[in-house]
Scaffold this active site. Structure first.
Site: not given
Ligand code: GAR
Length: 192
Positions: A112, A114, A179
Site C-alpha cells: 500500500n 500511504h 509517491e
Molecule cells: C494518494 O495520495 C495515496 O497515497 C492516498 O490516496 C491518494 C490517491 O491518489 N492513499 C491513502 O490515503 C490511503 N490511505 P491517486 O488516486 O491519484 O493515486
C-alpha cells in the site's frame, strides 16, 4: 518476494478508489522491459473512481465492487483474483479497509502507498494533520499490508520538506509527485 524467473512478469492487480494517478504511473512502468510486474486487473470499490479511465485507456480488465456489504464483495474479489491468476496486489489510493481474512489469503503479497511518514499519521487527512502540528517534514510510505491499519513493515519512504506557505492541498500535490517514484522504487526493491 520470489525472484523473477525467466522473463515472466508477476500478474498484479491494482486497487483504487480515486483519481488513479498512481495506477496510471504503475501501468506505464509495467510495460517496460525491466518491470517485474504486469498489470492485469484494476479493482475499485466505487463507481466514482475516475482513475478507472486508465484501465480503459490501457486496455486492462477493470471491475467495480461497490455494494455496501464489502465483506461479500471481498469474496467475489478473491474469486476474480484467482481466476485472473493474480499473485501480487498494489493498493493505490484504495480507501476501503480489507479484512484480515482477505489479507491472509495474500499474505505478504499486498502493498500500500500511504501519504505520510508512517508510523506518523495513519488513516485520513495526513497532510492537514502534519500542517496543523507545524511539522517540518511530510512524505509518503510504501508498506506491506497487514491486519492492522497502515502498520505493516515499511518497504520505502520518501521525506519532503514542508514549506511555510504550504497548505494541505499544495502539500498533497507535492507528496503525490513523490509517491509516483516511490511506488516504482518499492516494487523494484521487493522483486530484486
Ligand atoms: C494518494 O495520495 C495515496 O497515497 C492516498 O490516496 C491518494 C490517491 O491518489 N492513499 C491513502 O490515503 C490511503 N490511505 P491517486 O488516486 O491519484 O493515486
Amino acid at each position: 518476494m520470489e525472484k523473477l524467473t525467466g522473463l515472466k512478469k508477476t500478474r498484479t492487480a491494482v486497487f483504487i478508489s480515486g483519481s488513479g494517478s498512481n495506477l496510471k504511473n504503475i501501468i506505464k512502468f509495467s510495460k517496460i522491459k525491466k518491470s517485474p510486474i504486469s498489470i492485469d486487473l484494476t479493482v475499485s470499490n466505487t463507481t466514482k473512481a475516475t482513475g478507472l479511465q486508465y484501465a480503459d485507456h490501457f486496455n486492462i480488465k477493470k471491475k467495480i465492487f461497490a455494494s455496501k456489504n464489502f465483506k461479500n464483495e471481498e469474496k467475489k474479489i478473491l474469486l476474480l483474483l484467482k481466476k485472473e491468476k493474480i499473485k501480487f496486489i498494489c493498493l493505490a489510493g484504495f480507501m476501503k479497509i480489507l479484512s484480515k481474512e482477505f489479507i491472509k489469503t495474500f499474505d505478504g503479497k499486498i502493498i500500500n502507498i500511504h501519504p505520510s511518514l508512517l508510523p506518523k499519521y495513519k488513516g485520513l487527512n495526513t497532510h492537514g494533520r502534519a500542517i496543523k502540528n507545524k511539522d517540518k517534514f511530510a512524505g509518503c510510505t510504501v508498506h506491506y499490508v497487514t491486519g492492522k491499519l497502515d502498520s505493516g513493515k515499511i518497504i520505502m519512504q520518501k521525506k519532503i520538506k514542508i514549506a511555510t506557505r504550504d497548505n494541505s492541498i499544495s502539500l498533497a500535490k507535492k507528496v503525490l509527485k513523490q509517491e509516483h517514484k516511490l511506488f516504482l522504487d518499492a516494487i523494484m526493491k521487493i522483486f530484486n
